[in-house]
Design a protein around this motif. Sequence first.
Motif, mmCIF file in Angstrom:
data_model
loop_
_atom_site.group_PDB
_atom_site.id
_atom_site.type_symbol
_atom_site.label_atom_id
_atom_site.label_comp_id
_atom_site.label_asym_id
_atom_site.label_seq_id
_atom_site.Cartn_x
_atom_site.Cartn_y
_atom_site.Cartn_z
ATOM 1 N N PRO A 79 114.038 -2.737 39.643
ATOM 2 C CA PRO A 79 114.656 -1.410 39.707
ATOM 3 C C PRO A 79 116.149 -1.477 39.406
ATOM 4 O O PRO A 79 116.828 -2.448 39.752
ATOM 5 C CB PRO A 79 114.403 -0.957 41.141
ATOM 6 N N ARG A 80 116.643 -0.433 38.777
ATOM 7 C CA ARG A 80 118.069 -0.343 38.445
ATOM 8 C C ARG A 80 118.894 -0.004 39.690
ATOM 9 O O ARG A 80 120.021 -0.427 39.833
ATOM 10 C CB ARG A 80 118.240 0.718 37.373
ATOM 11 N N ARG A 81 118.279 0.793 40.582
ATOM 12 C CA ARG A 81 118.966 1.181 41.819
ATOM 13 C C ARG A 81 117.939 1.247 42.937
ATOM 14 O O ARG A 81 116.825 1.704 42.728
ATOM 15 C CB ARG A 81 119.645 2.534 41.638
ATOM 16 N N VAL A 82 118.314 0.800 44.125
ATOM 17 C CA VAL A 82 117.445 0.845 45.304
ATOM 18 C C VAL A 82 118.175 1.646 46.386
ATOM 19 O O VAL A 82 119.313 1.341 46.732
ATOM 20 C CB VAL A 82 117.122 -0.585 45.812
ATOM 21 N N LEU A 83 117.506 2.665 46.893
ATOM 22 C CA LEU A 83 118.073 3.513 47.945
ATOM 23 C C LEU A 83 117.286 3.283 49.222
ATOM 24 O O LEU A 83 116.079 3.523 49.269
ATOM 25 C CB LEU A 83 117.983 4.988 47.542
ATOM 26 N N GLU A 84 117.971 2.807 50.274
ATOM 27 C CA GLU A 84 117.318 2.581 51.564
ATOM 28 C C GLU A 84 117.335 3.869 52.373
ATOM 29 O O GLU A 84 118.356 4.553 52.435
ATOM 30 C CB GLU A 84 118.020 1.472 52.353
ATOM 31 N N ARG A 85 116.221 4.185 53.010
ATOM 32 C CA ARG A 85 116.087 5.437 53.753
ATOM 33 C C ARG A 85 117.191 5.645 54.791
ATOM 34 O O ARG A 85 117.764 6.732 54.854
ATOM 35 C CB ARG A 85 114.705 5.515 54.410
ATOM 36 N N PRO A 86 117.547 4.639 55.624
ATOM 37 C CA PRO A 86 118.584 4.898 56.631
ATOM 38 C C PRO A 86 119.966 5.167 56.039
ATOM 39 O O PRO A 86 120.814 5.761 56.691
ATOM 40 C CB PRO A 86 118.617 3.614 57.463
ATOM 41 N N SER A 87 120.187 4.770 54.781
ATOM 42 C CA SER A 87 121.506 4.926 54.162
ATOM 43 C C SER A 87 121.632 6.188 53.325
ATOM 44 O O SER A 87 122.714 6.486 52.831
ATOM 45 C CB SER A 87 121.815 3.713 53.272
ATOM 46 N N ILE A 88 120.555 6.919 53.147
ATOM 47 C CA ILE A 88 120.586 8.131 52.318
ATOM 48 C C ILE A 88 121.040 9.307 53.169
ATOM 49 O O ILE A 88 120.501 9.562 54.240
ATOM 50 C CB ILE A 88 119.204 8.429 51.711
ATOM 51 N N GLU A 89 122.033 10.010 52.676
ATOM 52 C CA GLU A 89 122.558 11.185 53.364
ATOM 53 C C GLU A 89 122.519 12.361 52.390
ATOM 54 O O GLU A 89 123.261 12.387 51.414
ATOM 55 C CB GLU A 89 123.997 10.916 53.814
ATOM 56 N N VAL A 90 121.638 13.316 52.629
ATOM 57 C CA VAL A 90 121.495 14.471 51.744
ATOM 58 C C VAL A 90 122.641 15.438 52.012
ATOM 59 O O VAL A 90 122.871 15.854 53.141
ATOM 60 C CB VAL A 90 120.136 15.169 51.958
ATOM 61 N N THR A 112 122.067 16.399 45.795
ATOM 62 C CA THR A 112 123.254 15.566 45.936
ATOM 63 C C THR A 112 123.116 14.735 47.205
ATOM 64 O O THR A 112 122.839 15.274 48.271
ATOM 65 C CB THR A 112 124.535 16.416 46.011
ATOM 66 N N CYS A 113 123.284 13.419 47.065
ATOM 67 C CA CYS A 113 123.109 12.497 48.186
ATOM 68 C C CYS A 113 124.280 11.533 48.264
ATOM 69 O O CYS A 113 124.907 11.214 47.257
ATOM 70 C CB CYS A 113 121.842 11.656 48.010
ATOM 71 N N GLY A 114 124.519 11.055 49.445
ATOM 72 C CA GLY A 114 125.430 9.946 49.649
ATOM 73 C C GLY A 114 124.608 8.717 49.964
ATOM 74 O O GLY A 114 123.607 8.793 50.671
ATOM 75 N N HIS A 115 124.994 7.578 49.393
ATOM 76 C CA HIS A 115 124.291 6.328 49.680
ATOM 77 C C HIS A 115 125.315 5.203 49.684
ATOM 78 O O HIS A 115 125.859 4.856 48.637
ATOM 79 C CB HIS A 115 123.198 6.049 48.647
ATOM 80 N N ARG A 116 125.606 4.697 50.874
ATOM 81 C CA ARG A 116 126.563 3.594 51.035
ATOM 82 C C ARG A 116 127.914 3.886 50.375
ATOM 83 O O ARG A 116 128.446 3.068 49.630
ATOM 84 C CB ARG A 116 125.968 2.303 50.503
ATOM 85 N N GLY A 117 128.420 5.082 50.619
ATOM 86 C CA GLY A 117 129.737 5.455 50.128
ATOM 87 C C GLY A 117 129.772 5.945 48.687
ATOM 88 O O GLY A 117 130.831 6.285 48.178
ATOM 89 N N LEU A 118 128.644 6.006 48.027
ATOM 90 C CA LEU A 118 128.574 6.467 46.643
ATOM 91 C C LEU A 118 127.825 7.790 46.608
ATOM 92 O O LEU A 118 126.773 7.929 47.223
ATOM 93 C CB LEU A 118 127.833 5.419 45.799
ATOM 94 N N ARG A 119 128.392 8.780 45.919
ATOM 95 C CA ARG A 119 127.710 10.073 45.774
ATOM 96 C C ARG A 119 126.838 10.034 44.531
ATOM 97 O O ARG A 119 127.305 9.738 43.441
ATOM 98 C CB ARG A 119 128.721 11.210 45.659
ATOM 99 N N LEU A 120 125.552 10.329 44.716
ATOM 100 C CA LEU A 120 124.593 10.337 43.620
ATOM 101 C C LEU A 120 123.968 11.716 43.510
ATOM 102 O O LEU A 120 123.898 12.448 44.495
ATOM 103 C CB LEU A 120 123.472 9.322 43.874
ATOM 104 N N GLU A 121 123.506 12.037 42.313
ATOM 105 C CA GLU A 121 122.718 13.239 42.113
ATOM 106 C C GLU A 121 121.361 12.817 41.572
ATOM 107 O O GLU A 121 121.284 12.010 40.646
ATOM 108 C CB GLU A 121 123.405 14.203 41.152
ATOM 109 N N LEU A 122 120.318 13.340 42.185
ATOM 110 C CA LEU A 122 118.951 13.080 41.762
ATOM 111 C C LEU A 122 118.361 14.403 41.296
ATOM 112 O O LEU A 122 118.491 15.414 41.990
ATOM 113 C CB LEU A 122 118.117 12.541 42.925
ATOM 114 N N ALA A 123 117.728 14.406 40.136
ATOM 115 C CA ALA A 123 117.083 15.615 39.628
ATOM 116 C C ALA A 123 115.591 15.350 39.547
ATOM 117 O O ALA A 123 115.151 14.372 38.935
ATOM 118 C CB ALA A 123 117.638 15.978 38.257
#
Length: 148
Positions: A79-90, A112-123
């Motif tokens: 995988p290019r990116r792995v998001l752990e459930r406890p670290s995901i902040e919607v 829009t989510c936060g994951h370990r200090g990085l803001r990501l957008e998932l569509a």
Amino acid sequence: MILSVELVGAVVGAILLALFVLGLRRRLIQRPGGTFDCSLRVAPQEGAEPTGKGWVYGVARYNGDRVEWFRIFSYAFRPRRVLERPSIEVEGRREPRGSEELALLSDAVVLTCGHRGLRLELAMSDDALTGFLAWLEAAPPGQRVNVA
């Protein structure tokens, strides 16, 4: 003349092989189940007008307490990116705006989510979003869940 026909045949064969390997890779990623189409990008600065730039089409797969995201047009099996459930902040959700509508699938919702200090957008589709939020909220007892 024969050399050019052989060369064209080799090029066509290489292209067909490349397409076959891409299809096989996607099939192997989706084999265990729990996958959904999901575009991803690093979120632009807050207050900036969303554009269609930066979106990468991919497929995400649930794997225990992680979501693994794979680029569609890649040969990598990791995988290019792995998001752990406890670290995901919607942080929120919205409809695609402006040129985003052209860059994303027609029924996409942007999360829009936060994951370990990085803001990501998932569509993803509305159905995939419902499943994703349910997966986040189904965390084992004792884990914090940050769903807005």
